[in-house]
Write a protein that holds these residues in place. Structure first.
Motif, PDB file in Angstrom:
ATOM      1  N   ALA A 434       0.832  -1.201   0.000  1.00 31.85           N
ATOM      2  CA  ALA A 434       0.000   0.000   0.000  1.00 31.85           C
ATOM      3  C   ALA A 434       0.871   1.257   0.000  1.00 31.85           C
ATOM      4  CB  ALA A 434      -0.933  -0.011   1.202  1.00 31.85           C
ATOM      5  N   ARG A 435       1.988   1.213   0.737  1.00 35.58           N
ATOM      6  CA  ARG A 435       2.903   2.356   0.738  1.00 35.58           C
ATOM      7  C   ARG A 435       3.540   2.546  -0.627  1.00 35.58           C
ATOM      8  NH1 ARG A 435       5.682   1.509   6.780  1.00 35.58           N
ATOM      9  NH2 ARG A 435       3.899   2.372   7.936  1.00 35.58           N
ATOM     10  N   SER A 436       3.930   1.453  -1.255  1.00 41.16           N
ATOM     11  CA  SER A 436       4.476   1.550  -2.607  1.00 41.16           C
ATOM     12  C   SER A 436       3.430   2.097  -3.572  1.00 41.16           C
ATOM     13  CB  SER A 436       4.953   0.173  -3.080  1.00 41.16           C
ATOM     14  OG  SER A 436       6.070  -0.268  -2.335  1.00 41.16           O
ATOM     15  N   ALA A 437       2.175   1.701  -3.369  1.00 43.34           N
ATOM     16  CA  ALA A 437       1.101   2.194  -4.212  1.00 43.34           C
ATOM     17  C   ALA A 437       0.930   3.703  -4.057  1.00 43.34           C
ATOM     18  CB  ALA A 437      -0.210   1.479  -3.878  1.00 43.34           C
ATOM     19  N   PHE A 438       1.066   4.197  -2.832  1.00 44.84           N
ATOM     20  CA  PHE A 438       0.939   5.635  -2.615  1.00 44.84           C
ATOM     21  C   PHE A 438       2.062   6.394  -3.327  1.00 44.84           C
ATOM     22  CE2 PHE A 438       1.687   9.581  -0.249  1.00 44.84           C
ATOM     23  CZ  PHE A 438       0.414  10.137  -0.275  1.00 44.84           C
ATOM     24  N   ASP A 439       3.274   5.888  -3.237  1.00 45.59           N
ATOM     25  CA  ASP A 439       4.388   6.526  -3.940  1.00 45.59           C
ATOM     26  C   ASP A 439       4.159   6.507  -5.442  1.00 45.59           C
ATOM     27  OD1 ASP A 439       5.782   7.229  -1.663  1.00 45.59           O
ATOM     28  OD2 ASP A 439       7.097   5.459  -1.701  1.00 45.59           O
ATOM     29  N   ALA A 440       3.650   5.384  -5.941  1.00 47.76           N
ATOM     30  CA  ALA A 440       3.370   5.285  -7.373  1.00 47.76           C
ATOM     31  C   ALA A 440       2.276   6.258  -7.786  1.00 47.76           C
ATOM     32  CB  ALA A 440       2.975   3.853  -7.726  1.00 47.76           C
ATOM     33  N   LEU A 441       1.266   6.416  -6.931  1.00 47.07           N
ATOM     34  CA  LEU A 441       0.168   7.336  -7.230  1.00 47.07           C
ATOM     35  C   LEU A 441       0.658   8.777  -7.305  1.00 47.07           C
ATOM     36  CD1 LEU A 441      -2.944   7.886  -7.477  1.00 47.07           C
ATOM     37  CD2 LEU A 441      -2.912   8.185  -4.981  1.00 47.07           C
ATOM     38  N   THR A 442       1.420   9.209  -6.310  1.00 46.41           N
ATOM     39  CA  THR A 442       1.877  10.599  -6.306  1.00 46.41           C
ATOM     40  C   THR A 442       2.816  10.870  -7.476  1.00 46.41           C
ATOM     41  OG1 THR A 442       3.641  10.057  -4.719  1.00 46.41           O
ATOM     42  CG2 THR A 442       1.551  10.857  -3.827  1.00 46.41           C
ATOM     43  N   GLY A 443       3.655   9.894  -7.813  1.00 43.93           N
ATOM     44  CA  GLY A 443       4.522  10.067  -8.977  1.00 43.93           C
ATOM     45  C   GLY A 443       3.736  10.152 -10.269  1.00 43.93           C
ATOM     46  N   TRP A 444       2.683   9.375 -10.350  1.00 44.69           N
ATOM     47  CA  TRP A 444       1.804   9.354 -11.527  1.00 44.69           C
ATOM     48  C   TRP A 444       1.146  10.719 -11.725  1.00 44.69           C
ATOM     49  CZ3 TRP A 444      -3.114   5.729 -11.587  1.00 44.69           C
ATOM     50  CH2 TRP A 444      -3.666   5.700 -12.875  1.00 44.69           C
ATOM     51  N   VAL A 445       0.589  11.267 -10.666  1.00 46.02           N
ATOM     52  CA  VAL A 445      -0.164  12.513 -10.763  1.00 46.02           C
ATOM     53  C   VAL A 445       0.754  13.728 -10.835  1.00 46.02           C
ATOM     54  CG1 VAL A 445      -1.800  14.012  -9.551  1.00 46.02           C
ATOM     55  CG2 VAL A 445      -2.174  11.531  -9.577  1.00 46.02           C
ATOM     56  N   GLU A 446       1.784  13.754 -10.002  1.00 44.20           N
ATOM     57  CA  GLU A 446       2.600  14.959  -9.892  1.00 44.20           C
ATOM     58  C   GLU A 446       3.700  15.062 -10.949  1.00 44.20           C
ATOM     59  OE1 GLU A 446       2.103  15.541  -5.052  1.00 44.20           O
ATOM     60  OE2 GLU A 446       3.989  14.753  -5.854  1.00 44.20           O
TER      61      GLU A 446
END
Length: 471
Positions: A434-446
């Motif tokens: 889940a933590r890796s998913a959050f990092d992936a999400l923020t990188g995707w959007v930002e």
């Protein structure tokens, strides 16, 4: 694969985890420490907490502001600014969390008439916690409690980590707590409808509070949640995408009036597991697999029957369909099939359309309108992956939102990481994923960095499973 003497011992040893997942730490949990009766227990120094006078949560009926040297659970347990009962069992032993994040904590509640939440000695629902780190990165992470836990349920698994990255963190009890959450005085389905409105309420209020405290509005807002908190992420990105930049859905609950939903597979488990456990009945086993339980999850069935399936079926059925068992309050615990008003015999498909309409009032459509990443374990035995996230992924594609979604099916993950300690050879924790998913999400959007290819995440043959996960 009937339960052996060894597995029964494991079940007994896991009894303290019976408040996990959808059920959560109930309203009888110990209230947080009396430290909460002091509005400002810390002293600002060298700019630390110098924003206290600016903190006012719009719409809150009560708020208490504290200046803390450490907003993480390493500090808040000792100072009395969390309730460890709220988050007990959600992480695996050995989980490493960051510590030493100074800032401001706001505890409070919004106007409400129900009184199931005993945290802070308030006996008042719609409680929230908001944490403002001294060194803010301009972002906000919002979450709602999993199961029927209180507002501190996400402190260890989400709050500590995002605070260390500089995010402000806000979490709500969703407006009702405990195994009798359905008794909050609302019409059928109203308790769960309130969950969504309370998350929206807190998000709006938290944004306004941060804007005043830091003199600028959050530049990014993320929704992150596990179990019922994952459902909240899904619902918010479908219905209030204006408030968020994206979300992480950690094995969210799927409510669908057409099914699948809790009521299309839990009664099957309640009816068939006793026969399978007693005699190894193959037909009973096959019925459970057909209902959606994963082959290979059998070693988890005894524990889930004892602690999850029965209570979950009865209290959620009472929320949506209280007329089914007449004057009874959430049916008959652990009844045998054939007993009058026994939830083992509940047949959702045959219930009146009015019941389906109540479920529809909280249902998901798959029409997410902001980027979302889903992680779900293949051995989830409370929300089986085939009846939940597999189905929700299909709905997202069907709704035309597939380009906004990435879905990772994590081998050997189950619903709560607390079970990993008993079965380290068979399970793996989902928290690091889940933590890796959050990092992936923020990188995707930002930054426009594409997330890893979605699909099956195999179990590593070596390494620290408790603290690392590569999607």
């Amino acid at each position: 694969m009937r339960p052996t003497t060894t597995s029964r011992r494991r079940i007994t040893a896991l009894a303290t985890a019976a408040s996990l997942a959808l059920l959560g730490a109930l309203a009888t949990a110990e209230p947080a420490s009396a430290h909460r009766d002091t509005p400002h227990p810390g002293t600002a120094r060298n700019g630390h907490c110098d924003r206290q006078s600016k903190v006012r949560v719009p719409g809150a009926e009560v708020q208490k502001v504290a200046c803390l040297d450490d907003l993480t659970t390493a500090g808040t347990v000792a100072s009395g600014h969390t309730n460890a009962n709220d988050w007990a069992g959600l992480n695996a032993a050995g989980t490493v969390n960051p510590t030493g994040i100074p800032g401001i904590q706001v505890d409070g509640y919004f106007p409400d008439t129900s009184t199931t939440n005993t945290n802070n000695g308030w006996n008042h629902d719609s409680q929230f916690v908001l944490r403002l780190p001294d060194h803010w990165n301009g972002g906000l992470v919002v979450s709602g409690a999993p199961g029927v836990r209180g507002q501190y349920a996400n402190d260890f698994i989400i709050g500590d980590w995002v605070l260390s990255k500089g995010y402000a963190f806000a979490s709500t009890d969703k407006g009702n707590t405990g195994a009798a959450f359905y008794r909050d005085g609302s019409a059928p389905g109203g308790s769960i409808r309130e969950w969504n409105s309370r998350v929206t309420q807190l998000t709006v209020a938290a944004k306004a509070t941060l804007k005043k405290a830091y003199t600028k509005a959050p530049k990014r807002t993320w929704m992150v949640g596990i179990s019922n908190g994952g459902y909240l992420t899904r619902w918010q990105l479908e219905n209030r995408p204006d408030l968020y930049d994206g979300g992480v859905d950690w094995e969210g609950t799927l409510f669908r009036s057409e099914g699948p939903n809790l009521f299309t597979y839990l009664p099957t488990a309640l009816k068939n597991y006793p026969k399978y456990a007693a005699t190894g009945d193959q037909a009973a086993h096959d019925a459970m697999i057909a209902a959606g339980f994963a082959p290979g999850s059998e070693f988890l069935w005894a524990f889930h029957y004892s602690y999850y399936w029965d209570l979950t079926q009865r209290i959620y059925r009472e929320e949506f369909d209280p007329q089914w068992d007449g004057a009874l309050d959430a049916g008959v615990p652990f009844c045998a099939s054939g007993t009058p008003s026994c939830d083992a015999d509940y047949d959702y498909a045959s219930r009146p359309q009015s019941v389906k309409d109540v479920v529809r009032s909280v249902s998901l459509t798959g029409k997410i309108r902001k980027p979302m990443i889903t992680v779900h374990g293949t051995l989830d035995t409370l929300l089986p992956i085939s009846t939940d996230s597999d189905e929700y992924d299909r709905l997202i594609d069907q709704a035309g939102s597939g380009s906004l979604h990435r879905y990772y099916r994590v081998a050997d993950g189950t619903h709560t990481d607390g079970l990993y300690t008993a079965y380290p050879d068979k399970l793996r924790p989902l928290l690091p994923c889940a933590r890796s998913a959050f990092d992936a999400l923020t990188g995707w959007v930002e930054r426009g960095t594409a997330p890893p290819a979605e699909g099956f995440v195999a179990r590593p043959s070596s390494g620290d499973l408790v603290n690392t996960c590569t999607l």
